[in-house]
Scaffold this active site. Structure first.
Site, short mmCIF file in Angstrom:
data_model
loop_
_atom_site.label_atom_id
_atom_site.label_comp_id
_atom_site.label_asym_id
_atom_site.label_seq_id
_atom_site.Cartn_x
_atom_site.Cartn_y
_atom_site.Cartn_z
N GLU A 1 24.51 64.33 31.78
CA GLU A 1 24.02 65.71 31.63
C GLU A 1 25.05 66.71 32.12
OE1 GLU A 1 20.40 66.93 31.15
OE2 GLU A 1 19.37 65.01 31.05
N LEU B 1 22.88 62.53 21.95
CA LEU B 1 23.93 63.47 21.58
C LEU B 1 25.30 62.77 21.62
CD1 LEU B 1 24.57 66.51 21.00
CD2 LEU B 1 24.69 66.84 23.47
N ARG C 1 18.89 50.27 64.94
CA ARG C 1 20.11 49.49 65.17
C ARG C 1 20.72 49.84 66.53
NH1 ARG C 1 22.82 44.91 64.19
NH2 ARG C 1 25.08 45.22 64.00
C1 LIG Z 1 31.82 42.07 52.84
C2 LIG Z 1 31.93 41.89 54.32
C3 LIG Z 1 32.76 40.95 54.85
C4 LIG Z 1 32.88 40.76 56.23
N1 LIG Z 1 33.65 39.77 56.70
C5 LIG Z 1 33.68 39.50 58.04
C6 LIG Z 1 34.38 38.40 58.57
O1 LIG Z 1 35.06 37.67 57.83
N2 LIG Z 1 34.33 38.16 59.89
C7 LIG Z 1 33.61 38.92 60.73
O2 LIG Z 1 33.59 38.64 61.93
N3 LIG Z 1 32.91 39.98 60.28
C8 LIG Z 1 32.91 40.29 58.96
N4 LIG Z 1 32.18 41.37 58.48
C9 LIG Z 1 31.45 42.18 59.41
C10 LIG Z 1 32.09 43.56 59.66
O3 LIG Z 1 33.25 43.45 60.45
C11 LIG Z 1 31.03 44.43 60.36
O4 LIG Z 1 30.11 44.76 59.36
C12 LIG Z 1 31.62 45.66 61.01
O5 LIG Z 1 32.29 45.29 62.19
C13 LIG Z 1 30.57 46.69 61.38
O6 LIG Z 1 29.55 46.10 62.15
P1 LIG Z 1 28.02 46.23 61.72
O7 LIG Z 1 27.93 45.94 60.30
O8 LIG Z 1 27.23 45.43 62.66
O9 LIG Z 1 27.73 47.78 61.91
P2 LIG Z 1 27.36 48.50 63.27
O10 LIG Z 1 28.36 48.16 64.32
O11 LIG Z 1 25.93 48.30 63.56
O12 LIG Z 1 27.63 50.01 62.89
C14 LIG Z 1 26.66 50.80 62.19
C15 LIG Z 1 27.16 52.23 62.18
O13 LIG Z 1 27.21 52.73 63.51
C16 LIG Z 1 28.50 53.21 63.80
N5 LIG Z 1 28.79 52.99 65.20
C17 LIG Z 1 28.69 51.85 65.93
N6 LIG Z 1 29.08 52.06 67.18
C18 LIG Z 1 29.46 53.35 67.28
C19 LIG Z 1 29.96 54.16 68.33
N7 LIG Z 1 30.16 53.68 69.54
N8 LIG Z 1 30.23 55.45 68.06
C20 LIG Z 1 30.05 55.94 66.82
N9 LIG Z 1 29.57 55.24 65.80
C21 LIG Z 1 29.28 53.95 66.02
C22 LIG Z 1 29.40 52.43 62.88
O14 LIG Z 1 30.64 53.09 62.68
C23 LIG Z 1 28.56 52.35 61.63
O15 LIG Z 1 28.66 53.55 60.91
C24 LIG Z 1 32.12 41.57 57.09
C25 LIG Z 1 31.30 42.56 56.55
C26 LIG Z 1 31.19 42.72 55.20
C27 LIG Z 1 30.28 43.79 54.65
C1 LIG Z 2 23.71 55.92 32.44
C2 LIG Z 2 24.03 56.97 31.41
C3 LIG Z 2 23.00 57.54 30.69
C4 LIG Z 2 23.28 58.50 29.71
N1 LIG Z 2 22.25 59.00 28.96
C5 LIG Z 2 22.55 59.79 27.89
C6 LIG Z 2 21.53 60.18 26.98
O1 LIG Z 2 20.35 59.83 27.15
N2 LIG Z 2 21.85 60.90 25.89
C7 LIG Z 2 23.14 61.28 25.65
O2 LIG Z 2 23.39 61.93 24.65
N3 LIG Z 2 24.14 60.94 26.51
C8 LIG Z 2 23.87 60.20 27.62
N4 LIG Z 2 24.88 59.81 28.47
C9 LIG Z 2 26.24 60.25 28.18
C10 LIG Z 2 26.75 61.28 29.15
O3 LIG Z 2 26.13 62.51 28.95
C11 LIG Z 2 28.28 61.35 28.97
O4 LIG Z 2 28.79 60.18 29.56
C12 LIG Z 2 28.86 62.58 29.58
O5 LIG Z 2 28.51 63.70 28.82
C13 LIG Z 2 30.38 62.51 29.69
O6 LIG Z 2 30.96 62.15 28.49
P1 LIG Z 2 32.00 60.93 28.41
O7 LIG Z 2 31.41 59.78 29.10
O8 LIG Z 2 32.42 60.77 27.02
O9 LIG Z 2 33.23 61.44 29.29
P2 LIG Z 2 34.44 62.40 28.81
O10 LIG Z 2 33.88 63.60 28.19
O11 LIG Z 2 35.42 61.60 28.04
O12 LIG Z 2 35.04 62.83 30.21
C14 LIG Z 2 35.97 62.01 30.95
C15 LIG Z 2 36.47 62.83 32.13
O13 LIG Z 2 37.18 64.00 31.64
C16 LIG Z 2 36.63 65.16 32.19
N5 LIG Z 2 36.70 66.26 31.24
C17 LIG Z 2 36.30 66.28 29.94
N6 LIG Z 2 36.50 67.50 29.41
C18 LIG Z 2 37.01 68.27 30.40
C19 LIG Z 2 37.41 69.63 30.49
N7 LIG Z 2 37.31 70.44 29.44
N8 LIG Z 2 37.90 70.08 31.67
C20 LIG Z 2 38.01 69.25 32.73
N9 LIG Z 2 37.64 67.98 32.71
C21 LIG Z 2 37.13 67.49 31.55
C22 LIG Z 2 35.19 64.80 32.49
O14 LIG Z 2 34.65 65.68 33.47
C23 LIG Z 2 35.33 63.38 32.99
O15 LIG Z 2 35.71 63.38 34.32
C24 LIG Z 2 24.61 58.89 29.49
C25 LIG Z 2 25.64 58.36 30.25
C26 LIG Z 2 25.36 57.39 31.19
C27 LIG Z 2 26.48 56.80 31.98
#
Ligand SMILES: Cc1cc2nc3c(=O)[nH]c(=O)nc-3n(C[C@H](O)[C@H](O)[C@H](O)COP(=O)(O)OP(=O)(O)OC[C@H]3O[C@@H](n4cnc5c(N)ncnc54)[C@H](O)[C@@H]3O)c2cc1C
Ligand SMILES: Cc1cc2nc3c(=O)[nH]c(=O)nc-3n(C[C@H](O)[C@H](O)[C@H](O)COP(=O)(O)OP(=O)(O)OC[C@H]3O[C@@H](n4cnc5c(N)ncnc54)[C@H](O)[C@@H]3O)c2cc1C
Lengths: 416, 266
Positions: free
Chosen positions: A363, A125, A268
């Site tokens: 959709e 569509l 974890r």
């Molecule tokens: C892209 C990327 C880059 C990074 N770069 C660095 C870097 O350069 N250096 C570095 O040292 N680290 C880096 N990290 C690590 C990052 O700092 C850790 O991922 C982060 O500290 C969270 O630790 P974790 O992933 O072990 O999650 P966890 O500590 O295992 O946490 C898991 C979930 O449990 C929740 N949670 C944990 N403890 C509690 C609590 N007491 N109460 C409530 N909720 C809790 C957390 O909020 C989280 O939702 C990087 C991570 C990513 C993804």
């Molecule tokens: C992975 C994927 C698979 C898909 N598969 C199919 C498929 O099989 N067949 C098919 O026909 N289409 C398919 N689509 C298309 C999909 O249905 C459209 O992307 C969708 O209908 C939105 O249209 P658009 O992307 O042109 O966004 P737009 O219509 O340009 O909308 C952009 C933004 O404006 C907002 N907006 C638009 N009109 C209004 C309004 N009147 N009021 C308030 N907000 C509004 C929207 O909510 C949206 O946030 C697919 C899309 C994706 C990403």
């Protein structure tokens, strides 16, 4: 009120779940990474009878109901959302439309092959300049003797480059707006049909999303669905099954998020204990589980309503809106619970979050569904109460899509 | 060829261990809404029966003694493709010991009509007594082969593959015959096809009570039980995780191999 599944629904769910756990889930990460179309899983699903499952047996289907179809899509998407969307488009749009609106000859030509998985279906569509406002599509169909010549570009076609038959919407009379739209069954082998760009996507990377280019594309007259100008009605009629299908896909992804999060939170350890023992984590899990259950019930109720022949445009919109947004919240929380590991491709929640993102877009965007729901609420002849147990508001006809609500879409809702 | 497969509905053994609860009186597992499945080897038995029917024709019947919810097991079997099903469901019968259960099943089989082949799983996934096949054969006066993975028909006789340690025996036996089934690659249970599920849902399944089978209290039920489980203990499992260090993958692999040897795993 009775929330029990029937024997058939339960068995279908269990069978698809077993298949999804054993044969689909183990492949999902790899299919996503390699952007590989789930060809073999789809073939296996065809063997089980999942493809075209709601089509009656005389056309090769299993004759299952919409509830079962949603249950199957939940289980498939819980394992692999890319496969989920491929099946959803195949079943809830392509097969449904051919069965509901096709001629006997069209049914015989396509449905058995679609049910056997010999060919896949697509639904086209959307166009570059017509998304939510689907009625503004520009692709034209001009009659030349026993052929139509189609010209235009279709976008975002799920299964587009894989399909053996595409339900494609074009205008036979641009001056008549949505009343000029006509639906066609297009086979990719016809002259003038070309597959354009295959889209590179954030998520659902194993699914196929293609551009279709039509340059004097020749479609025989017998491949028209319904009469000229009835296309929009055809698109609208598939609203409910299509939307319930995407709602089901959302429930499946959200369920996978919850299961992964519970597992991870138990394992974890930080600060000397499993993170599951922190209330901050518990509340996330509780919210997730509650929203998933609500989404599941909305989805199954819309489907059950459809199976009972009751109006359910609003219910399907509510289900699609709520489930798709709940899935996005669940995915975001799942990543959060996984901490830094949630951001890595080593854990499935990274994929779930990417896959979930599109749910509020295709959709019918969330905005459009809010619009549909609000219009129904505010329409001069409001639909019967959506709650069967609520205050009855009479048996009046539902202010249905026919009265101004577009496919995923609002007619004249956006553009001035 | 008529085959009756006896299937038992049990609590899904895949449920997390913390959901496992015992009734302190009966020493049986509490169901409490947990998901129920057909015991694993019974599913293999269904597969053996369906394969045999595909080869030689005939009919497969599923028979289950269970709670009323065990209708779900019969419907699953019908979904896999069996031709018909019978459920025996009567609360007092469920408290029988294995000897009593075999008597109930034998009576039901006699009522259906003694078939060419009676199949059971070799051991159930819950109580694990491993006796139903032989007891049932005794009750029906049939020869019995246990721990069989495959049944074929040759010159009007059964040729069964009996799995023994490090190999198998091929046993020839005359029909009618009772066989208990163990799993192997040849009898992995098939998925149900959606079409068969839809047909299964519509199928009527007769449900029998004790009186329908002419069963007497002296042979069945808790009063007749000659076996009683006195106690059950749940093993406490501990798991612990070790991380092995090492600079290169080779070092880590060597470290792992040494550690596994230390633990006598390899
Ligand atoms: C892209 C990327 C880059 C990074 N770069 C660095 C870097 O350069 N250096 C570095 O040292 N680290 C880096 N990290 C690590 C990052 O700092 C850790 O991922 C982060 O500290 C969270 O630790 P974790 O992933 O072990 O999650 P966890 O500590 O295992 O946490 C898991 C979930 O449990 C929740 N949670 C944990 N403890 C509690 C609590 N007491 N109460 C409530 N909720 C809790 C957390 O909020 C989280 O939702 C990087 C991570 C990513 C993804
Ligand atoms: C992975 C994927 C698979 C898909 N598969 C199919 C498929 O099989 N067949 C098919 O026909 N289409 C398919 N689509 C298309 C999909 O249905 C459209 O992307 C969708 O209908 C939105 O249209 P658009 O992307 O042109 O966004 P737009 O219509 O340009 O909308 C952009 C933004 O404006 C907002 N907006 C638009 N009109 C209004 C309004 N009147 N009021 C308030 N907000 C509004 C929207 O909510 C949206 O946030 C697919 C899309 C994706 C990403």
């Amino acid at each position: 009120m009775n929330f029990e599944l029937t024997d058939a629904q339960r068995l279908i769910r269990d069978t698809v779940r077993e298949f999804a756990d054993k044969e689909l889930a183990p492949l999902a990460a790899e299919l996503d990474r390699l952007k590989r179309y789930p060809e073999k899983p789809l073939q296996r699903l065809a063997e089980l009878g999942v493809l075209g499952m709601t089509v009656p047996p005389e056309y090769g289907g299993a004759g299952a109901d919409t509830v079962s179809s949603c249950l199957a899509l939940m289980e498939i998407s819980r394992a692999c959302a890319s496969t989920g969307v491929a099946v959803s488009l195949h079943n809830t749009l392509t097969c449904e439309i051919i069965y509901r609106h096709g001629t006997e000859a069209q049914r015989r030509r396509y449905l058995p092959a679609l049910c056997r998985g010999q060919i896949l279906g697509a639904f086209s569509l959307t166009e570059p300049t017509s998304g939510s406002d689907a009625a503004s599509l520009r692709t034209t169909a001009t009659r030349r003797g026993e052929q139509y010549l189609l010209n235009g570009t279709k976008l975002f076609v799920t299964n587009g480059s894989r399909a053996g038959v595409i339900i494609l919407f074009a205008s036979t009379d641009l001056s008549r707006g949505d009343k000029g739209i006509t639906a066609f069954l297009v086979e990719p082998s016809v002259p003038g049909f070309r597959i354009g760009k295959r889209e590179e996507k954030m998520g659902l990377r194993a699914s196929d999303t293609a551009e279709l280019v039509l340059e004097d594309c020749q479609v025989p007259v017998e491949n028209r669905i319904g009469e000229e100008g009835e296309g929009f009605k055809v698109a609208l009629s598939s609203l409910v099954t299509g939307r319930a299908g995407i709602a089901a896909q959302a429930v499946g992804i959200a369920q996978a998020c919850l299961e992964a999060s519970v597992r991870y939170a138990r394992e974890r350890r930080q600060f000397g204990q499993p993170i599951a023992e922190f209330q901050a984590i518990q509340w996330k899990l509780a919210n997730m589980a509650t929203e998933i259950e609500a989404a599941r019930l909305l989805t199954l109720r819309a489907a059950a309503q459809k199976d009972r022949g009751l109006p359910c445009t609003m219910e399907a919109s509510m289900a699609k809106l709520f489930a798709s947004e709940a899935a996005n919240r669940a995915a975001a929380d799942a990543v959060q619970i996984h901490g830094g590991y949630g951001y890595l491709q080593d854990f499935p929640v990274e994929r779930y979050m990417r896959d979930a993102r599109v749910l509020t877009i295709y959709e019918g965007t969330s905005e459009i569904h809010r619009l549909i729901i609000a219009r129904q609420l505010l329409s001069p002849s409001p639909p019967p109460s959506p709650h069967p147990w609520g205050e009855g508001k009479g048996e009046g006809p539902q202010g249905g899509p026919e009265e101004g609500m577009g496919a995923w879409c609002v007619r004249g809702g956006g553009e001035p | 060829m008529h085959i009756i497969v006896c299937i038992k509905q049990i609590i899904d053994p895949e449920i997390p261990a913390d959901q496992f609860k015992l009734d302190p009186n009966s020493m049986r597992q509490l169901r409490g809404g947990l998901s129920l499945v057909i015991s694993a080897y019974d599913q293999n038995a269904l597969e053996v029966a369906l394969q045999l029917r595909e080869k030689v024709g005939g009919k497969v019947t599923a028979l289950c003694l269970g709670e009323s919810g065990a209708m779900g097991a019969i419907k699953s079997a019908l979904g896999m493709g069996v031709d018909d099903g019978f459920l025996v469901s009567d609360q007092p019968l469920l408290e029988s010991d294995p000897f009593g259960v075999a008597h109930v099943l034998a009576k039901a089989i006699q009522k259906i009509g003694v078939p060419d082949l009676v199949l059971t799983g070799c051991v159930s996934g819950d109580t694990g007594d491993k006796v139903m096949g032989p007891l049932l054969a005794e009750a029906l006066g049939l020869p019995c082969v246990t721990f069989v993975s495959k049944v074929e028909v040759k010159d009007g006789k059964a040729l069964v593959r009996r799995i023994v340690e490090d190999g198998y025996e091929l046993v020839e036996a005359a029909f009618p015959l009772a066989v208990s089934i163990i799993s192997d690659d040849s009898n992995v249970p098939r998925y149900s096809k959606l079409r068969d599920i839809m047909a299964a849902a519509k199928k009527q399944v007769p449900t029998w009570k004790a009186a329908d089978l002419g069963l007497e209290g002296a042979r069945v039920g808790v009063g007749a039980a000659r076996l009683q489980v006195q106690d059950v203990s749940i093993p406490q499992r501990e798991s612990k995780c070790e991380i092995l260090d090492g600079e290169t993958p080779e070092e880590r692999a060597e470290g792992l191999a040494l550690r596994l040897r230390e633990l006598k795993v390899i």
